[in-house]
Design a protein around this motif. Structure first.
Motif, short mmCIF file in Angstrom:
data_model
loop_
_atom_site.label_atom_id
_atom_site.label_comp_id
_atom_site.label_asym_id
_atom_site.label_seq_id
_atom_site.Cartn_x
_atom_site.Cartn_y
_atom_site.Cartn_z
N GLU A 6 -14.22 -11.38 84.34
CA GLU A 6 -15.55 -11.55 85.67
C GLU A 6 -14.92 -12.33 86.19
O GLU A 6 -15.92 -12.55 87.47
N HIS A 7 -14.12 -13.47 86.27
CA HIS A 7 -13.82 -14.68 87.55
C HIS A 7 -12.81 -14.89 87.73
O HIS A 7 -12.09 -14.80 88.79
N ARG A 8 -11.99 -13.69 87.66
CA ARG A 8 -10.30 -12.74 87.84
C ARG A 8 -10.32 -12.55 89.13
O ARG A 8 -10.95 -11.80 89.27
N PRO A 9 -10.37 -12.83 90.42
CA PRO A 9 -10.21 -12.47 91.71
C PRO A 9 -9.14 -11.01 91.76
O PRO A 9 -8.77 -11.35 91.19
N GLU A 10 -9.63 -10.01 92.52
CA GLU A 10 -9.15 -9.38 92.41
C GLU A 10 -7.59 -9.39 93.07
O GLU A 10 -7.30 -8.05 92.99
N THR A 11 -6.46 -10.08 93.51
CA THR A 11 -5.65 -10.19 94.43
C THR A 11 -4.66 -11.23 93.42
O THR A 11 -3.67 -10.91 93.33
N VAL A 12 -5.10 -11.31 92.02
CA VAL A 12 -4.72 -12.06 91.54
C VAL A 12 -3.83 -10.85 89.92
O VAL A 12 -5.26 -10.40 89.49
N PRO A 13 -3.13 -10.75 89.44
CA PRO A 13 -2.31 -9.58 88.45
C PRO A 13 -3.29 -10.42 87.53
O PRO A 13 -3.21 -11.18 86.96
N VAL A 14 -3.32 -9.27 86.47
CA VAL A 14 -4.39 -9.51 85.01
C VAL A 14 -3.09 -10.44 84.43
O VAL A 14 -3.52 -11.32 83.59
N ALA A 15 -1.75 -10.16 84.21
CA ALA A 15 -0.91 -10.82 83.78
C ALA A 15 -0.91 -12.10 84.04
O ALA A 15 -0.58 -13.20 83.19
N VAL A 16 -0.60 -12.18 85.57
CA VAL A 16 -1.13 -14.01 85.90
C VAL A 16 -2.57 -14.41 85.21
O VAL A 16 -2.31 -15.66 85.21
N TRP A 17 -3.22 -13.92 85.88
CA TRP A 17 -4.13 -14.41 84.82
C TRP A 17 -4.74 -14.80 83.38
O TRP A 17 -5.25 -15.43 83.34
N VAL A 18 -4.13 -13.79 83.40
CA VAL A 18 -3.93 -14.18 81.06
C VAL A 18 -2.85 -15.48 80.80
O VAL A 18 -3.78 -15.84 80.10
N GLU A 19 -2.26 -15.54 81.80
CA GLU A 19 -1.23 -16.40 81.67
C GLU A 19 -2.07 -18.08 81.87
O GLU A 19 -2.02 -19.43 81.49
N TYR A 20 -2.63 -17.56 83.33
CA TYR A 20 -3.19 -19.11 83.58
C TYR A 20 -4.73 -19.38 82.63
O TYR A 20 -4.59 -20.70 81.97
N VAL A 21 -5.04 -18.53 82.11
CA VAL A 21 -6.45 -18.74 80.80
C VAL A 21 -5.19 -19.75 79.08
O VAL A 21 -5.87 -20.34 79.08
N LYS A 22 -4.35 -18.95 79.38
CA LYS A 22 -3.57 -18.98 77.65
C LYS A 22 -3.25 -20.68 78.45
O LYS A 22 -3.11 -21.55 77.44
N LEU A 23 -2.61 -20.85 79.47
CA LEU A 23 -1.96 -22.08 80.11
C LEU A 23 -3.59 -23.32 79.35
O LEU A 23 -2.55 -24.67 79.69
N MET A 24 -4.47 -22.97 80.61
CA MET A 24 -5.16 -24.16 80.59
C MET A 24 -6.07 -23.76 79.13
O MET A 24 -6.61 -25.49 79.28
N THR A 25 -6.26 -23.45 78.53
CA THR A 25 -6.40 -23.76 77.16
C THR A 25 -6.14 -24.61 77.14
O THR A 25 -5.72 -25.48 75.75
N ALA A 26 -4.31 -24.52 76.39
CA ALA A 26 -3.53 -24.96 75.67
C ALA A 26 -3.20 -26.41 76.79
O ALA A 26 -3.74 -27.81 75.93
N ALA A 27 -4.02 -26.75 77.78
CA ALA A 27 -4.18 -27.70 78.43
C ALA A 27 -5.23 -28.98 77.60
O ALA A 27 -5.80 -29.51 77.52
#
Length: 65
Positions: A6-27
């Motif tokens: 629900e927070h993913r901007p429409e202009t951000v591809p799903v794969a990029v969003w999932v990778e971003y969440v994974k990286l931020m969770t690791a951080a």
């Protein structure tokens, strides 16, 4: 299922969003590697709107009392 979909901007591809969440969770767990930091930098450069979308999200450990 897309994390925080629900927070993913429409202009951000799903794969990029999932990778971003994974990286931020690791951080949040203190496990972000230097290559992960570099990848976050490239994600921010390519999709600056992701910064605003992820600003108020909790990616780290959660303590449930």
């Amino acid at each position: 299922m897309i994390p925080y979909a629900e927070h993913r901007p429409e202009t951000v591809p799903v794969a990029v969003w999932v990778e971003y969440v994974k990286l931020m969770t690791a951080a949040g767990y203190g496990k972000l590697t230097p290559p992960g930091v570099a990848r976050l930098d490239s994600i921010y450069a390519a999709s600056p709107q992701i910064l605003v979308a992820g600003r108020d999200l909790e990616f780290g450990p959660r303590c449930v009392a």
